[in-house]
Design a protein around this motif. Structure first.
Motif, PDB file in Angstrom:
ATOM      1  N   TRP A 338      55.085 -10.893  56.601  1.00 56.30           N
ATOM      2  CA  TRP A 338      55.260 -10.959  57.792  1.00 56.30           C
ATOM      3  C   TRP A 338      56.557 -10.878  58.643  1.00 56.30           C
ATOM      4  O   TRP A 338      57.534 -11.782  58.189  1.00 56.30           O
ATOM      5  CB  TRP A 338      54.603 -12.307  58.559  1.00 56.30           C
ATOM      6  N   PHE A 339      56.723 -10.776  59.025  1.00 57.68           N
ATOM      7  CA  PHE A 339      57.832 -10.460  60.060  1.00 57.68           C
ATOM      8  C   PHE A 339      58.453 -10.677  61.817  1.00 57.68           C
ATOM      9  O   PHE A 339      57.040 -10.553  62.340  1.00 57.68           O
ATOM     10  CB  PHE A 339      58.563  -8.739  59.752  1.00 57.68           C
ATOM     11  N   GLY A 340      59.344 -11.127  61.676  1.00 53.49           N
ATOM     12  CA  GLY A 340      59.575 -11.791  63.725  1.00 53.49           C
ATOM     13  C   GLY A 340      60.074 -10.513  63.838  1.00 53.49           C
ATOM     14  O   GLY A 340      58.840  -9.898  65.263  1.00 53.49           O
ATOM     15  N   VAL A 341      60.980  -9.395  63.889  1.00 55.47           N
ATOM     16  CA  VAL A 341      61.222  -8.828  64.687  1.00 55.47           C
ATOM     17  C   VAL A 341      60.226  -7.238  64.626  1.00 55.47           C
ATOM     18  O   VAL A 341      59.570  -6.543  65.679  1.00 55.47           O
ATOM     19  CB  VAL A 341      62.443  -8.068  63.917  1.00 55.47           C
ATOM     20  N   ASP A 342      59.705  -6.752  63.061  1.00 50.62           N
ATOM     21  CA  ASP A 342      58.607  -6.109  63.248  1.00 50.62           C
ATOM     22  C   ASP A 342      57.200  -6.545  63.934  1.00 50.62           C
ATOM     23  O   ASP A 342      56.331  -5.151  65.029  1.00 50.62           O
ATOM     24  CB  ASP A 342      58.410  -5.536  61.780  1.00 50.62           C
ATOM     25  N   SER A 343      57.379  -7.914  64.475  1.00 45.11           N
ATOM     26  CA  SER A 343      55.466  -8.081  65.106  1.00 45.11           C
ATOM     27  C   SER A 343      56.101  -7.805  66.247  1.00 45.11           C
ATOM     28  O   SER A 343      55.343  -7.412  67.555  1.00 45.11           O
ATOM     29  CB  SER A 343      55.100  -9.736  64.560  1.00 45.11           C
ATOM     30  N   GLU A 344      57.400  -8.473  66.737  1.00 47.43           N
ATOM     31  CA  GLU A 344      57.403  -8.234  68.244  1.00 47.43           C
ATOM     32  C   GLU A 344      57.484  -7.072  68.932  1.00 47.43           C
ATOM     33  O   GLU A 344      57.265  -6.606  69.837  1.00 47.43           O
ATOM     34  CB  GLU A 344      59.384  -8.604  68.332  1.00 47.43           C
ATOM     35  N   ALA A 684      53.229  -1.220  60.940  1.00 52.40           N
ATOM     36  CA  ALA A 684      53.200  -1.563  62.192  1.00 52.40           C
ATOM     37  C   ALA A 684      53.545  -1.416  63.286  1.00 52.40           C
ATOM     38  O   ALA A 684      52.741  -0.970  64.567  1.00 52.40           O
ATOM     39  CB  ALA A 684      53.004  -2.905  61.891  1.00 52.40           C
ATOM     40  N   TRP A 685      55.130  -1.417  63.467  1.00 48.45           N
ATOM     41  CA  TRP A 685      55.077  -0.792  65.097  1.00 48.45           C
ATOM     42  C   TRP A 685      55.114   0.711  65.183  1.00 48.45           C
ATOM     43  O   TRP A 685      55.506   1.194  66.458  1.00 48.45           O
ATOM     44  CB  TRP A 685      57.013  -1.560  65.260  1.00 48.45           C
ATOM     45  N   ASN A 686      54.197   1.519  64.277  1.00 48.84           N
ATOM     46  CA  ASN A 686      54.384   2.926  65.429  1.00 48.84           C
ATOM     47  C   ASN A 686      53.239   2.785  65.867  1.00 48.84           C
ATOM     48  O   ASN A 686      53.030   4.224  66.768  1.00 48.84           O
ATOM     49  CB  ASN A 686      53.003   3.644  64.126  1.00 48.84           C
ATOM     50  N   ILE A 687      52.236   1.596  66.649  1.00 45.48           N
ATOM     51  CA  ILE A 687      51.575   1.530  67.732  1.00 45.48           C
ATOM     52  C   ILE A 687      52.523   1.106  68.900  1.00 45.48           C
ATOM     53  O   ILE A 687      51.962   1.477  69.941  1.00 45.48           O
ATOM     54  CB  ILE A 687      50.642   0.612  67.306  1.00 45.48           C
ATOM     55  N   TYR A 688      53.694   0.252  68.691  1.00 46.71           N
ATOM     56  CA  TYR A 688      54.431   0.579  70.325  1.00 46.71           C
ATOM     57  C   TYR A 688      55.211   1.760  70.111  1.00 46.71           C
ATOM     58  O   TYR A 688      55.315   2.188  71.611  1.00 46.71           O
ATOM     59  CB  TYR A 688      55.333  -0.634  69.163  1.00 46.71           C
ATOM     60  N   ALA A 689      55.115   2.534  69.637  1.00 45.40           N
ATOM     61  CA  ALA A 689      55.536   3.735  69.852  1.00 45.40           C
ATOM     62  C   ALA A 689      54.677   4.648  70.068  1.00 45.40           C
ATOM     63  O   ALA A 689      55.277   5.711  71.134  1.00 45.40           O
ATOM     64  CB  ALA A 689      56.355   4.357  68.085  1.00 45.40           C
ATOM     65  N   PHE A 690      53.703   4.566  69.751  1.00 44.84           N
ATOM     66  CA  PHE A 690      52.810   5.396  70.910  1.00 44.84           C
ATOM     67  C   PHE A 690      51.896   4.427  71.797  1.00 44.84           C
ATOM     68  O   PHE A 690      52.082   5.424  73.259  1.00 44.84           O
ATOM     69  CB  PHE A 690      51.804   5.874  70.183  1.00 44.84           C
ATOM     70  N   ALA A 691      52.053   3.618  71.509  1.00 40.14           N
ATOM     71  CA  ALA A 691      50.865   2.580  72.663  1.00 40.14           C
ATOM     72  C   ALA A 691      51.696   2.140  74.159  1.00 40.14           C
ATOM     73  O   ALA A 691      51.170   2.444  75.087  1.00 40.14           O
ATOM     74  CB  ALA A 691      50.610   1.443  72.176  1.00 40.14           C
ATOM     75  N   PHE A 692      53.003   1.813  74.076  1.00 41.47           N
ATOM     76  CA  PHE A 692      53.573   1.212  74.725  1.00 41.47           C
ATOM     77  C   PHE A 692      53.520   3.181  76.333  1.00 41.47           C
ATOM     78  O   PHE A 692      53.586   2.864  76.945  1.00 41.47           O
ATOM     79  CB  PHE A 692      55.077   1.135  74.694  1.00 41.47           C
ATOM     80  N   PRO A 693      54.833   3.728  75.356  1.00 43.19           N
ATOM     81  CA  PRO A 693      54.888   4.818  76.253  1.00 43.19           C
ATOM     82  C   PRO A 693      53.807   5.476  77.009  1.00 43.19           C
ATOM     83  O   PRO A 693      53.714   6.049  78.468  1.00 43.19           O
ATOM     84  CB  PRO A 693      55.263   6.538  75.800  1.00 43.19           C
ATOM     85  N   ILE A 694      52.516   5.445  76.169  1.00 39.97           N
ATOM     86  CA  ILE A 694      51.061   6.319  77.458  1.00 39.97           C
ATOM     87  C   ILE A 694      50.625   5.772  78.205  1.00 39.97           C
ATOM     88  O   ILE A 694      50.621   5.593  78.997  1.00 39.97           O
ATOM     89  CB  ILE A 694      49.898   6.623  74.931  1.00 39.97           C
ATOM     90  N   VAL A 695      50.028   4.089  77.480  1.00 32.68           N
ATOM     91  CA  VAL A 695      49.368   3.191  78.336  1.00 32.68           C
ATOM     92  C   VAL A 695      49.798   2.609  79.702  1.00 32.68           C
ATOM     93  O   VAL A 695      50.060   2.595  80.299  1.00 32.68           O
ATOM     94  CB  VAL A 695      49.136   2.122  77.311  1.00 32.68           C
ATOM     95  N   ARG A 696      51.347   2.200  78.965  1.00 33.26           N
ATOM     96  CA  ARG A 696      52.808   1.400  79.765  1.00 33.26           C
ATOM     97  C   ARG A 696      53.184   2.206  80.563  1.00 33.26           C
ATOM     98  O   ARG A 696      53.311   1.622  81.862  1.00 33.26           O
ATOM     99  CB  ARG A 696      53.051   0.336  79.673  1.00 33.26           C
ATOM    100  N   GLN A 697      52.832   3.200  80.386  1.00 28.73           N
ATOM    101  CA  GLN A 697      53.944   4.372  81.271  1.00 28.73           C
ATOM    102  C   GLN A 697      53.317   5.829  81.187  1.00 28.73           C
ATOM    103  O   GLN A 697      53.737   6.061  82.878  1.00 28.73           O
ATOM    104  CB  GLN A 697      55.966   4.408  80.279  1.00 28.73           C
ATOM    105  N   PHE A 698      52.661   6.987  81.009  1.00 25.75           N
ATOM    106  CA  PHE A 698      52.488   7.676  81.206  1.00 25.75           C
ATOM    107  C   PHE A 698      51.301   7.141  82.382  1.00 25.75           C
ATOM    108  O   PHE A 698      51.222   8.023  83.563  1.00 25.75           O
ATOM    109  CB  PHE A 698      51.904   8.298  79.941  1.00 25.75           C
ATOM    110  N   PHE A 699      50.265   6.767  81.939  1.00 26.21           N
ATOM    111  CA  PHE A 699      48.905   6.097  82.850  1.00 26.21           C
ATOM    112  C   PHE A 699      49.980   5.263  83.406  1.00 26.21           C
ATOM    113  O   PHE A 699      49.107   4.576  84.265  1.00 26.21           O
ATOM    114  CB  PHE A 699      48.151   5.415  81.912  1.00 26.21           C
TER     115      PHE A 699
END
Length: 799
Positions: A338-344, A684-699
């Motif tokens: 477990w990591f702090g920043v990776d999870s954040e 783990a942080w790969n999902i931030y790299a994809f989901a945030f731009p797609i879900v929160r920004q493109f859509f």
């Protein structure tokens, strides 16, 4: 070290004499796992990467080996020991190997001709042309169980009956995880006993057990030396087999264990062995449900597939140790804990794909341990699965935790959640400035994301994340009816925003600075950077660094000032957080493009050279694990987020496409940590790299679950003429969006499962009509805004 049999004879130490023939008709009522794979997602691996890692994982156990079916030494945290089968906080096995001997031909199962990955399982295929036999090895890890199920399906493709031996060898090494010595986990010698069908192995000094066997009774069992594992032991099960012509034969094996008791290990073993098919079916159905949440459909099918599989990857990284908690590990094989920043970073993405359960458990774990450990709101950096903390926390992790809490609260709307963690946020922000800002200029001192020796003064990423943390904390305080505290936090955020733009910006470089420090600090770092650049043969970087050094010597300052030395990716965090002035942002974003290759952003810009613009080859890492010269998914994802923040979705999509080029590059169905094929095989942080731009920004989904409202402000790439995102969980609601824009004729439909929620759709100013549903239409600036409730709202541009 692990030594596969490679078909060599075994040296017997113990021989048991329960010998009988296994006929092809015996116990063949069980269903082959392959039936469940037939209609499942799957991706075939590349022949060129068969000698590289794969993973099959559950929340309790995971297994890492090579795609060719072997289990070589892997990893560096515990050198050579990060592969195999792990039941954290202990290791059960270095691995296993199997072989058949028919007509004097030794057929080892360690040189697969094919590897296929499935969301919940994987398959190796072995071909033996001389006997016209092929073998499939299929394995999966059941949910909630401390064990792995392995099935061998042997195909006799010939027109004659075959008889021979099947040997299964388990290389057991019951040993503690990384930092085990800090919690008195001392490795003892393994001892094995055979109980009629299976081997039971115990660490003599600890209640650690590994059990492996089959539903069949073996004809012979052997214990043999394992000279490469001082405290380990190797045990073999041998079966006489008969394979009728043109038939299939199945042998099932279960590998289970426990770090608490023999009773627990036996319970895991029996449950898996007796219920493997239903357990596999349940896991397959659960993964289908994961795929259905935040379901993306876009013209770019490669990106669409990568996004779907990232949801599976996220599940592979869930680690549960009941005595400690549940949380996402950072990556496999070397960062399973477990990591702090990776999870954040990662949890923002996990929330966007509907994994609220894992998000809240991970936050609970990080918060509880950090408060026990530090007590002042400082968030830990890295903790092993035995509870030992390696790093109490880098400076950036504390403000990033604050922003994570606000982000998750926006999705879940749970006031109790906010009340629970706001005290940690308050303490953390107090600690941040009281203990780490010696000159009281609001820029905390200390290490941020860049772990470069000496780079621990006032860092740009720490400053950016601190600014965002105060802005988010102000909103939290308002939600909790603390207006004075909200006002204080917002004032700090406003001041920091201005200071970052004024004091970190470098006009000559068109970039925010890596850090603010003294001339002495800068010259020392430059000298080290010159050595690095020269060693990597980057003459342009050497020349630039030498010029910067001379500029400092010619124009000395006795006050700290900003320096651009490394062109580290973190200089883009002011754009990621949306706090950069627009004019500076556009300049910096354009400048950042110089530090890319076809796979994404360099971690450290001075590592780039001219070939990086077109190099599509494998990453050439150093013999000792290092991120020097690396292009990584996190910096690339941050850049996509940054581009979207300033209204440039086409540029953001370009970064997503770069990362997508690494999807299935080495391991089918996953994206490596370092692009395209180095470091962790899934991260783990790969999902931030994809989901945030797609879900929160493109859509453009902006959740406001605390107000039972969702705002949708799409910002689509120009190449996406149509796109949909279905079943996005927000609080007690789910949102689905269908978007189409052909030749400027925009149509958009939004559905929700809870009609009592308000939906706000914000579109570029134009003449629209409501096709379905009811909404109030207003204008603001150059935007048209639709506000309504109900289950469906459909809007189109008037023709």
């Amino acid at each position: 070290m692990h030594s596969p049999m490679q078909g060599t004879p075994l040296r017997p130490i113990l021989l048991l004499t329960s010998i009988f023939l296994i006929a092809a008709c015996s116990k063949q009522t069980v269903q082959p796992i392959s039936r469940l794979l037939q209609d499942s997602d799957s991706i075939q691996g590349k022949l060129s990467y068969l000698e590289s890692p794969f993973v099959t994982a559950g929340d309790r156990i995971y297994m890492v080996g090579h795609q060719d079916g072997s289990f070589p030494p892997l990893g560096w945290h515990i050198k050579g020991e990060m592969g195999g089968i792990w039941d954290h906080p202990i290791k059960l096995m270095d691995g296993f190997d199997a072989e058949m001997i028919i007509n004097g031909h030794v057929m080892p199962f360690n040189k697969a001709s094919e590897f296929v990955n499935y969301p919940f399982a994987n398959k190796h295929r072995f071909e033996f042309d001389e006997e016209d036999i092929s073998v499939e090895r299929i394995q999966f890890v059941p949910d909630g169980k401390q064990g792995v199920f392995v099935q061998y399906v042997i195909h006799n493709n010939s027109k004659e009956t075959k008889t021979g031996k099947f040997q299964f060898n388990g290389q057991t090494d019951l040993r503690p995880t990384w930092l085990g010595e800090r919690t008195n986990m001392i490795d003892g010698k393994d001892e094995a006993t055979f109980d009629g069908k299976k081997w039971v192995v115990k660490d003599v000094s600890n209640p650690w057990f590994s059990i492996f066997g089959s539903e069949q009774t073996p004809d012979l069992t052997l214990t043999h030396e394992n000279p490469n594992a001082a405290n380990g032991v190797s045990n073999t099960l041998i079966y006489e087999i008969e394979l009728p012509a043109e038939s299939n034969f199945i042998l099932n094996f279960t590998i289970a264990g426990s770090y608490t008791s023999l009773e627990d290990a036996k319970k895991n073993y029996t449950s898996i062995q007796n219920n493997f098919y239903s357990l596999a079916q349940e896991k397959k159905e659960r993964y289908s449900e994961l795929a259905s949440k935040t379901k993306l459909t876009i013209p770019d099918k490669d990106l669409e597939q990568a996004f779907t599989w990232l949801k599976y990857n996220c599940d592979w990284l869930v680690r549960t140790i009941p005595e400690i908690g549940t949380g996402i590990g950072a990556g496999l094989p070397d960062y399973p804990w477990w990591f702090g920043v990776d999870s954040e970073y990662a949890l923002k993405g996990y929330m966007a794909i509907g994994r609220e359960d894992i998000v809240e458990k991970t936050i609970q774990l990080l918060d509880s341990v950090s408060m026990v450990l530090n007590g002042n709101g400082r968030i830990l950096h890295e903790m092993s699965t035995n509870g030992a903390v390696f790093n109490e926390g880098n400076i950036n992790e504390t403000p990033q935790f604050a922003s994570l809490i606000w982000e998750i609260y926006s999705w879940n709307g749970d006031k109790e959640f906010l009340k629970r963690y706001f005290p940690t946020v308050q303490k953390g922000l107090d600690w941040l400035l009281a203990e780490n800002d010696g000159n009281q200029n609001l820029f905390p001192d200390g290490f941020g994301m860049m772990e470069i020796h000496g780079l621990n003064s006032e860092m740009i990423d720490v400053a950016s994340y601190t600014q965002k943390a105060f802005a988010d904390a102000a909103q939290m305080a308002s939600e909790l009816e603390q207006p004075e505290l909200a006002k204080k936090y917002q004032a700090l955020a406003d001041t920091l925003k201005q200071k970052i733009n004024d004091e970190f910006w470098s006009d000559p470089f068109g970039s925010y600075a890596d850090f603010i420090g003294t001339d002495e600090q800068a010259i020392h770092l430059i000298e080290n950077a010159i050595i690095r650049a020269d060693t990597l043969n980057k003459p342009w970087a050497v020349k630039e660094l030498q010029a910067t050094k001379q500029q400092i010597l010619d124009h000395p300052s006795n006050q700290p000032r900003p320096f651009v030395l490394y062109h580290n990716w973190v200089v883009n965090t002011p754009m990621e957080m949306g706090i950069a002035d627009s004019s500076k942002a556009f300049t910096a974003l354009d400048n950042a493009k110089k530090f890319t290759n076809p796979f994404g952003m360099f971690v450290t810009g001075i590592d780039r050279d001219e070939s990086a613009g077109k190099d599509m080859g494998s990453f050439k890492g150093s013999k000792v694990f290092s991120y020097t010269g690396a292009v990584m998914t996190l910096p690339t994802g941050v850049q996509a987020v940054a581009e979207n923040n300033y209204g440039r979705p086409d540029e953001a999509l370009d970064y997503l496409k770069r990362m997508t080029r690494t999807f299935s590059y080495a391991i089918p169905g996953s994206i490596y940590e370092v692009s395209p094929d180095y470091g962790m095989v899934t991260q783990a942080w790969n999902i931030y790299a994809f989901a945030f731009p797609i879900v929160r920004q493109f859509f453009g989904i902006q959740p406001m679950a605390q107000h039972k409202t969702v705002k949708i402000k799409p910002q689509m790439p120009s190449s996406w003429g149509h796109a949909s995102l279905e079943n996005v969980k927000i609080g007690d609601n789910e949102i689905s969006i269908w978007y189409e824009n052909k030749d400027g004729n925009l149509q958009m439909k939004v559905e929700q499962t809870n009609p009592n929620w308000s939906v706000i759709v914000e579109l570029p100013q134009d003449d629209y009509q409501i096709v379905q549903g009811e909404a109030q239409i207003t204008s603001s600036g150059n935007r048209t805004i639709f506000t309504g409730k109900g289950t469906s709202l459909e809007i189109s541009k008037k023709q």
